[in-house]
Design an enzyme around this catalytic site. Structure first.
Site, PDB file in Angstrom:
ATOM      1  N   THR A 154       0.858  -1.179   0.000  1.00 39.62           N
ATOM      2  CA  THR A 154       0.000   0.000   0.000  1.00 39.62           C
ATOM      3  C   THR A 154       0.897   1.232   0.000  1.00 39.62           C
ATOM      4  O   THR A 154       2.118   1.124   0.075  1.00 39.62           O
ATOM      5  CB  THR A 154      -0.938  -0.005   1.228  1.00 39.62           C
ATOM      6  OG1 THR A 154      -1.890   1.043   1.082  1.00 39.62           O
ATOM      7  CG2 THR A 154      -0.184   0.218   2.511  1.00 39.62           C
ATOM      8  N   GLY A 176       0.077  -4.173   5.067  1.00 40.58           N
ATOM      9  CA  GLY A 176      -0.973  -5.167   5.152  1.00 40.58           C
ATOM     10  C   GLY A 176      -1.446  -5.399   6.569  1.00 40.58           C
ATOM     11  O   GLY A 176      -1.704  -4.465   7.328  1.00 40.58           O
TER      12      GLY A 176
END
Length: 525
Positions: free
Chosen positions: A348, A431
């Site tokens: 991310t 995550g």
């Protein structure tokens, strides 16, 4: 203060504005937007969208976001849920009947409707100052001109590229190969999409030719996505959750993200004298690992779309935390919690910006796994997230896949308040590591007096699926002591997570911190 005899990073100090994120081009773009009269929201959006070109394996306009922010002079933290929903025509029974126990990662069934574009358009109109055309211009430029692939990005690209399928391989490889550090990555077809969004807003993405391209690609592979699913996409205002740890308050985005899990973990850790422990010793690592097992077990049972979740008060309860803390043996590892059948990931991006007026933005933006589903739209090359793999297929589970429902998300932005005042936006990528990362970042500061940069630099460990991953920053003696406690200890292949933070001092000085585990930096002016 760090020892200048050793490699390291100094905090970045400024007064007019600050950005911290995982790629320097995005940080520089955010600062440029501030200098041009934009506010922190403008800067965060511009930097975030650009990260989809700088770190395409991590994020992109086919993904989702969550945003926390506070306005100048306010104590309130606002929250926006920019995560997408499953297509209305899809549910868990269909996949169970097809013989699946989990949502297949690289299938169209894992593709939820992208939510980030709607969120960015909404926030630009509601909170920003400069307009989408100005905010998207840097990404349009770099998507066409290209971006040199940074070292960490090149390293991540290698294992992630195996997910790419069909036309996505043409778009997200360079001359058919994984790019090396310094090679130029371009995405001119995405530049055209962004040009249309800059002109016509969210409808240019969720209706018309761009939406048709996405729908045609997905339905050709068996997806249940319809034009109505895309047209109905909408971000949602929501109310943050918060909890105290010592003399600070940690504010998190509410479910369907796992911010409540970070708060539960901190509540469990309150029952131990963390400050008396060696910050990089086995005892602290053990207690944190055991607390994480229990907090994540609760997550796996209860966390879901807020509209389908009934146990948020249970997760945030001090009584729940006390009962879980009592289960921890300070000298012996317990069995790992039953892991999620739903897929988890480590990819991310996170960006935080504070402007000179005091607006604070904490924004996280992701396509879930490396290169998401691996599916890209055929005409415009929009890479789809696979957030639907975060659903459960277990009948009756709060997180069971249903049409129109949001899946459990791993990504969480945070803001720390002190004396009721927002003083530090922060995020820890990685995550399902993120709740542990939030807790460690907080306790590094509150229990051990580290400044934000030192708190980020410090070594990390994480109990994941029966293995205690311990970074190389720990000594062999500590690893052996943890093994003697019953942990299965391994050094992870890649560093755990990547954090960014900005501390707002009472003097008005902004202190930026950025994780050396990533390619980025903090920049101020």
């Amino acid at each position: 203060m760090r020892d200048f005899h050793f490699p390291g990073r100094s905090p970045v100090l400024a007064t007019n504005g600050m950005c911290a994120t995982s790629h320097p081009l995005a940080a520089a773009t955010a600062i440029d937007i501030l200098k041009r009269g934009g506010n922190a929201m403008d800067a965060a959006i511009a930097g975030a969208v650009l990260l989809g070109i700088c770190e395409p394996q991590m994020t992109g306009i086919g993904g989702d976001c969550f945003v926390l922010w506070s306005m100048p002079g306010e104590t309130k933290v606002h929250a926006l849920n920019g995560s997408g929903r499953a297509p209305a025509g899809l549910d868990a029974a269909m996949l169970r009947d097809a013989g699946h126990d989990t949502v297949p990662l690289g299938s169209p069934h894992a593709v939820t409707i992208p939510g980030a574009v709607d969120a960015f358009c909404t926030l630009s109109e509601r909170v920003g100052k400069l307009g989408l055309d100005t905010l998207l211009a840097p990404t349009i430029h770099y998507a066409e001109a290209g971006v040199p692939v940074a070292p960490r990005v090149a390293s991540d690209w290698i294992p992630c590229a195996t997910a790419l399928q069909g036309s996505a391989r043409d778009t997200y490889m360079v001359n058919g190969k994984v790019p090396k550090t310094g090679e130029i990555f371009r995405a001119p077809k995405q530049a055209e999409v962004l040009r249309r969004i800059a002109k016509d807003g969210r409808d240019a993405f969720y209706t018309g030719e761009v939406a048709e391209d996405m729908i045609t690609t997905l339905t050709a592979l068996g997806g249940a996505h319809t034009a109505q699913d895309f047209a109905n996409a909408a971000c949602t205002d929501t109310t943050p959750v918060a909890g105290a740890y010592k003399d600070i308050e940690v504010v998190e985005h509410p479910p369907n993200g796992q911010g409540a899990v970070a708060l539960l973990l901190l509540n469990i850790l309150k029952h131990f004298d963390i400050a008396s422990m060696d910050p990089f010793g086995a005892q602290r690592a053990h207690i944190e690992a055991e607390a994480a097992k229990l907090a994540y077990d609760a997550r796996n049972r209860f966390l879901a779309d807020a509209d389908h979740m009934t146990r948020i008060d249970h997760l945030l309860s001090e009584d729940t935390a006390a009962k879980l803390a009592a289960l921890i043996n300070p000298k012996r590892a317990m069995a790992n919690a039953t892991h999620l059948s739903e897929a988890v990931h480590k990819d991310t991006i996170y960006i935080t910006v504070v402007d000179g007026d005091g607006m604070i933005v904490s924004l996280i933006y992701s396509i879930f796994h490396g290169f998401g589903s691996g599916i890209a739209s055929d005409k415009f090359g929009i890479l789809f997230q696979n957030r639907g793999a975060g659903f459960s297929l277990t009948q009756g589970h709060p997180n069971e896949l249903k049409g129109g429902k949001r899946p459990m998300h791993t990504i969480i932005p945070g803001i720390i308040r002190s004396n009721g005042k927002p003083v530090m936006p922060f995020g820890v990528m990685g995550g399902q590591y993120q709740p542990t990362g939030h807790a460690r970042f907080v306790t590094n500061q509150t229990d051990f007096g580290m400044d934000p940069q030192a708190a980020i630099d410090a070594p990390r460990c994480f109990s994941d699926r029966g293995v205690l991953q311990v970074e190389r920053g720990y000594s062999e003696a500590v690893r052996q002591e943890l093994a003697d406690m019953g942990h299965t200890v391994e050094i992870p292949d890649s560093a755990l997570g990547g954090a960014q933070a900005i501390k707002v001092h009472d003097t008005g000085v902004l202190e930026g911190a950025s994780d050396p585990r990533k390619d980025g930096c903090a920049l101020g002016y």
